[in-house]
Design a protein around this motif. Structure first.
Motif, PDB file in Angstrom:
ATOM      1  N   ALA A  22      21.412  36.130 -23.197  1.00 47.38           N
ATOM      2  CA  ALA A  22      20.141  35.878 -22.503  1.00 47.38           C
ATOM      3  C   ALA A  22      18.986  35.888 -23.513  1.00 47.38           C
ATOM      4  O   ALA A  22      18.679  36.932 -24.097  1.00 47.38           O
ATOM      5  CB  ALA A  22      19.921  36.949 -21.442  1.00 47.38           C
ATOM      6  N   HIS A  23      18.369  34.749 -23.712  1.00 49.29           N
ATOM      7  CA  HIS A  23      17.222  34.678 -24.630  1.00 49.29           C
ATOM      8  C   HIS A  23      16.075  33.902 -23.992  1.00 49.29           C
ATOM      9  O   HIS A  23      15.214  33.361 -24.688  1.00 49.29           O
ATOM     10  CB  HIS A  23      17.643  34.060 -25.968  1.00 49.29           C
ATOM     11  N   TYR A  31      26.828  29.981  -9.864  1.00 44.16           N
ATOM     12  CA  TYR A  31      26.231  28.648 -10.073  1.00 44.16           C
ATOM     13  C   TYR A  31      27.029  27.856 -11.119  1.00 44.16           C
ATOM     14  O   TYR A  31      27.301  26.663 -10.935  1.00 44.16           O
ATOM     15  CB  TYR A  31      24.768  28.771 -10.533  1.00 44.16           C
ATOM     16  N   ASN A  32      27.388  28.520 -12.219  1.00 44.50           N
ATOM     17  CA  ASN A  32      28.143  27.803 -13.263  1.00 44.50           C
ATOM     18  C   ASN A  32      29.492  27.338 -12.726  1.00 44.50           C
ATOM     19  O   ASN A  32      29.933  26.216 -13.001  1.00 44.50           O
ATOM     20  CB  ASN A  32      28.332  28.704 -14.483  1.00 44.50           C
ATOM     21  N   SER A  78      17.139  33.941 -17.812  1.00 42.99           N
ATOM     22  CA  SER A  78      18.488  34.480 -18.044  1.00 42.99           C
ATOM     23  C   SER A  78      18.420  35.997 -18.169  1.00 42.99           C
ATOM     24  O   SER A  78      19.293  36.708 -17.661  1.00 42.99           O
ATOM     25  CB  SER A  78      19.147  33.840 -19.265  1.00 42.99           C
ATOM     26  N   ASN A 125      19.973  24.245 -14.415  1.00 47.48           N
ATOM     27  CA  ASN A 125      18.713  24.802 -13.893  1.00 47.48           C
ATOM     28  C   ASN A 125      17.578  24.498 -14.860  1.00 47.48           C
ATOM     29  O   ASN A 125      17.824  24.138 -16.013  1.00 47.48           O
ATOM     30  CB  ASN A 125      18.835  26.319 -13.699  1.00 47.48           C
ATOM     31  N   THR A 180      26.742  24.645 -28.394  1.00 51.99           N
ATOM     32  CA  THR A 180      26.064  25.668 -29.197  1.00 51.99           C
ATOM     33  C   THR A 180      27.011  26.394 -30.149  1.00 51.99           C
ATOM     34  O   THR A 180      26.650  26.693 -31.291  1.00 51.99           O
ATOM     35  CB  THR A 180      25.441  26.725 -28.254  1.00 51.99           C
ATOM     36  N   ASN A 238      19.700  27.203 -18.859  1.00 49.78           N
ATOM     37  CA  ASN A 238      20.745  28.216 -19.060  1.00 49.78           C
ATOM     38  C   ASN A 238      22.060  27.755 -18.426  1.00 49.78           C
ATOM     39  O   ASN A 238      22.057  27.033 -17.436  1.00 49.78           O
ATOM     40  CB  ASN A 238      20.339  29.537 -18.409  1.00 49.78           C
ATOM     41  N   GLY A 239      23.159  28.209 -19.016  1.00 45.19           N
ATOM     42  CA  GLY A 239      24.467  27.976 -18.402  1.00 45.19           C
ATOM     43  C   GLY A 239      25.242  26.790 -18.956  1.00 45.19           C
ATOM     44  O   GLY A 239      26.361  26.536 -18.511  1.00 45.19           O
ATOM     45  N   LYS A 240      24.682  26.083 -19.941  1.00 41.13           N
ATOM     46  CA  LYS A 240      25.384  24.891 -20.457  1.00 41.13           C
ATOM     47  C   LYS A 240      26.674  25.281 -21.180  1.00 41.13           C
ATOM     48  O   LYS A 240      27.741  24.718 -20.925  1.00 41.13           O
ATOM     49  CB  LYS A 240      24.481  24.104 -21.436  1.00 41.13           C
ATOM     50  N   ASN A 247      18.118  37.372 -14.670  1.00 41.82           N
ATOM     51  CA  ASN A 247      19.396  37.257 -13.952  1.00 41.82           C
ATOM     52  C   ASN A 247      20.399  38.296 -14.396  1.00 41.82           C
ATOM     53  O   ASN A 247      21.074  38.926 -13.580  1.00 41.82           O
ATOM     54  CB  ASN A 247      20.013  35.879 -14.211  1.00 41.82           C
TER      55      ASN A 247
HETATM   56  N1  LIG Z   1      23.479  29.400 -14.410  1.00 41.41           N
HETATM   57  C1  LIG Z   1      22.753  30.301 -15.047  1.00 41.41           C
HETATM   58  N2  LIG Z   1      21.497  30.606 -14.601  1.00 41.41           N
HETATM   59  C2  LIG Z   1      20.733  31.501 -15.237  1.00 41.41           C
HETATM   60  N3  LIG Z   1      21.124  32.192 -16.314  1.00 41.41           N
HETATM   61  C3  LIG Z   1      22.365  31.937 -16.798  1.00 41.41           C
HETATM   62  C4  LIG Z   1      23.226  30.978 -16.190  1.00 41.41           C
HETATM   63  N4  LIG Z   1      24.371  30.943 -16.886  1.00 41.41           N
HETATM   64  C5  LIG Z   1      24.237  31.811 -17.893  1.00 41.41           C
HETATM   65  N5  LIG Z   1      23.038  32.423 -17.846  1.00 41.41           N
HETATM   66  C6  LIG Z   1      22.451  33.377 -18.794  1.00 41.41           C
HETATM   67  O1  LIG Z   1      22.042  32.598 -19.912  1.00 41.41           O
HETATM   68  C7  LIG Z   1      22.711  33.043 -21.102  1.00 41.41           C
HETATM   69  C8  LIG Z   1      23.087  31.834 -21.919  1.00 41.41           C
HETATM   70  O2  LIG Z   1      24.121  31.136 -21.238  1.00 41.41           O
HETATM   71  P1  LIG Z   1      24.755  29.835 -21.882  1.00 41.41           P
HETATM   72  O3  LIG Z   1      25.017  30.089 -23.300  1.00 41.41           O
HETATM   73  O4  LIG Z   1      25.852  29.372 -21.019  1.00 41.41           O
HETATM   74  O5  LIG Z   1      23.493  28.862 -21.742  1.00 41.41           O
HETATM   75  P2  LIG Z   1      23.038  27.595 -22.590  1.00 41.41           P
HETATM   76  O6  LIG Z   1      22.334  26.726 -21.603  1.00 41.41           O
HETATM   77  O7  LIG Z   1      24.180  27.009 -23.280  1.00 41.41           O
HETATM   78  O8  LIG Z   1      22.015  28.195 -23.647  1.00 41.41           O
HETATM   79  P3  LIG Z   1      21.507  27.465 -25.033  1.00 41.41           P
HETATM   80  O9  LIG Z   1      20.546  26.419 -24.603  1.00 41.41           O
HETATM   81  O10 LIG Z   1      20.826  28.523 -25.799  1.00 41.41           O
HETATM   82  O11 LIG Z   1      22.701  26.935 -25.716  1.00 41.41           O
HETATM   83  C9  LIG Z   1      23.897  33.849 -20.619  1.00 41.41           C
HETATM   84  O12 LIG Z   1      24.258  34.794 -21.578  1.00 41.41           O
HETATM   85  C10 LIG Z   1      23.387  34.443 -19.330  1.00 41.41           C
HETATM   86  O13 LIG Z   1      22.589  35.579 -19.584  1.00 41.41           O
END
Ligand SMILES: Nc1ncnc2c1ncn2[C@@H]1O[C@H](COP(=O)(O)OP(=O)(O)OP(=O)(O)O)[C@@H](O)[C@H]1O
Ligand SMILES: CC(=O)N[C@H]1[C@@H](OP(=O)(O)OP(=O)(O)OC[C@H]2O[C@@H](n3ccc(=O)[nH]c3=O)[C@H](O)[C@@H]2O)O[C@H](CO)[C@@H](O)[C@@H]1O[C@H](C)C(=O)N[C@@H](C)C(=O)N[C@H](CCC(=O)O)C(=O)O
Ligand SMILES: N[C@H](CCC[C@H](N)C(=O)O)C(=O)O
Ligand SMILES: [Mg+2]
Length: 490
Positions: free
Chosen positions: A352-353, A303-304, A357, A198, A135, A110-112, A360
């Protein structure tokens, strides 16, 4: 580029000498092949690209890369792994573009997407032209392209990098998915900074175990430069609060920079204060200490921010400039995005999926919800089935009014996905409203001042994937419609 020149990059011991046509493009889809293309046959999860080689030649392919001999009237080059060969060839064909860019990659469950947008803002404020691959889209300077995958296949990727160099982009920021690492989509990418957010449960349909999922992520750090070149440092930016970091420290030869909240770290946040309007904390970076006030909400946002600040410092940016950029950021589309239409309660759309997430974001909501928490949540079809009961349980534990609904059922039966979720919450209080639109209308009609509605899972998505159909659906639009309709009929 001539075929033989291109093949020299494969460094194969096998003799590929023979005809030497001019190659005009590299393609792995026969429908995109044109005169002079090099067609790469990839054995996919759905079909086998080797079955389309004949048609590719019919469309003008000048040569074919395959994993077995094929009877074709053009040169056929047999390799052990055509996906990996494709990455090598794409990097060469486009002139090794990532060697000409500062390339920052972000991996983690999560968080990318969020972190990539924080970094984009930081570099744009430095008046740099940036590229972003992830994404939501691929962005090259001012142009935005739709994307199918978070991390595209190697040809699409190298082509995008090439276009970035042509557009005078200096810093490229990209999300690196575990699928991409496992499937070699990023082979040939010369990263300068590799960021880890993470590691929590997701994608077990693909990786099978958490250990193998971690190994896929670990490839990112082990593939990060293994030579120490003056003025070309490589950094691994790692989360000190995540257990996987110890393994990644061992995996990488790059300089390690850690960030964290709970554990000792090079870049650390302390004294966090979180409310509905933002988050504040004190940052320590070596001997430096700064008070930071974010418009972003929640510990996960900190964290982000920490990972983005760390990567920015690795790139040589000034700490105070970096903080200024970060403090200005209002948010990222579909990530904790507020829908406001004069209603008496906050409505939040969030992406959040995954179990972590969802947990959190619900814990963050609980920090300011005065009364009820409605959560509308579903689980994607053709994705990790084991996360369904876990996400349902988290929703029931952390929300007063959980509503289970559909989220991209894809080829699966939406009702069965809901039954898989319900298996995790026997005896608990929840509602099931399969139609996502109705689920949103229901929550909006019931909520009162002091309550909070969280619509989780789809974030920025503007579609609902049902079977092969892509139906327009946007949680933000639906929430606004539902609110206006309630206010109109009040
Ligand atoms: N550092 C983090 N730790 C845990 N949860 C997070 C964090 N940052 C964001 N989230 C949660 O995860 C959701 C997705 O965040 P984000 O789109 O930045 O992640 P992603 O890694 O790009 O996801 P994907 O792999 O689906 O593209 C957010 O809407 C939030 O609920
Ligand atoms: C499991 C997986 O990663 N699948 C990817 C894979 O699809 P596939 O294996 O099914 O491909 P396929 O349809 O069997 O085709 C095989 C080959 O035949 C070719 N072909 C196919 C049909 C045809 O008519 N002609 C033809 O030439 C195709 O171009 C391909 O080269 O190759 C496709 C082309 O590169 C990808 O778009 C597709 O991603 C699909 C859409 C997908 O959903 N992937 C997810 C799991 C994924 O990768 N997700 C991560 C992010 C996850 C996260 O972090 O949350 C991502 O990076 O996106
Ligand atoms: N990159 C993630 C996105 C999931 C989004 C969610 N809405 C779903 O469809 O499960 C995936 O492809 O697994
Ligand atoms: Mg993403």
């Amino acid at each position: 580029m001539k075929l033989q020149k291109l093949l020299s990059y494969l460094h194969s011991l096998l003799n590929h000498e023979g005809e030497n046509p001019e190659i005009t493009s590299i393609e792995n889809d026969n429908r995109k092949v044109k005169d002079g293309s090099l067609f790469v046959c990839i054995k996919g999860y759905t079909v086998d690209g080797h079955d389309f080689a004949q048609s590719a030649v019919g469309n003008g392919a000048a040569a074919v890369i395959a994993e077995r001999e094929l009877d074709l009237p053009v040169p056929v080059i047999v390799v052990r792994d055509s996906s990996r060969a494709m990455a090598v060839l794409a990097d060469a064909f486009y002139g090794h573009p990532t060697q000409k860019l500062r390339l920052i990659g972000i991996t983690g469950t999560n968080g990318k997407t969020t972190t990539s947008h924080l970094l984009e803002k930081i570099f744009e404020d430095r008046h740099e032209k940036t590229g972003l691959i992830g994404t939501m889209y691929t962005k090259i300077a001012d142009k935005v392209y739709e994307t199918k995958n978070t991390t595209p296949d190697s040809v699409t990727l190298q082509k995008a990098f090439h276009e970035m160099t042509e557009a005078f982009v200096s810093t490229a920021i990209m999300e690196v998915s575990s699928h991409a690492l496992e499937l070699g989509r990023v082979h040939g990418c010369d990263y300068d900074i590799a960021v880890f957010t993470n590691l929590t449960q997701d994608h077990l349909d693909f990786h099978k175990t958490m250990d193998r999922y971690k190994q896929a992520k670990s490839l990112f750090f082990s593939q990060l430069g293994n030579a120490y070149i003056e003025n070309r440092p490589k950094y691994a930016v790692l989360n000190a609060d995540d257990d996987a970091t110890d393994d990644f420290i061992k995996a990488t030869a790059a300089a390690v920079v850690t960030y964290g909240i709970d554990n000792e770290a090079d870049i650390r946040a302390k004294d966090l204060k979180i409310d509905a309007n933002g988050t504040s904390f004190t940052l320590t970076a070596g001997k430096e200490e700064r008070y930071i006030q974010l418009k972003l909400i929640g510990k996960f946002s900190v964290y982000n921010v920490l990972s983005a600040i760390s990567a920015s410092l690795c790139a040589g940016n000034d700490l105070d400039d970096t903080i200024k950029s970060i403090e200005e950021i209002k948010g990222v589309a579909g990530r904790f995005e507020l829908v406001t239409a004069n209603q008496a309660f906050p409505v939040i759309v969030d992406y959040a999926h995954t179990p972590d997430s969802l947990e959190n974001v619900l814990k963050t909501v609980a920090e300011f919800a005065e009364k009820k928490i409605f959560v509308i949540v579903g689980c994607g079809g053709d994705r990790d089935k084991t996360k369904r009961p876990i996400m349902a349980e988290i929703a029931c534990n952390l929300a007063t009014d959980p509503i289970f609904t559909s989220d991209n059922p894809r080829s699966e039966d939406a009702a069965q996905i809901l039954r898989d979720m319900e298996a995790g919450v026997a005896g608990k209080e929840y509602s099931v409203i399969e139609d996502r639109r109705q689920a949103i209308v229901h929550a909006v009609s019931k909520a009162e001042e002091g309550d909070v509605i969280l619509i989780a899972g789809k974030g920025h998505e503007t579609y609902q994937l049902v079977g092969d159909e892509v139906l327009h659906f946007d949680d933000r639009e639906e929430a606004e419609k539902a609110i206006l309709s309630r206010l109109g009929s009040a």
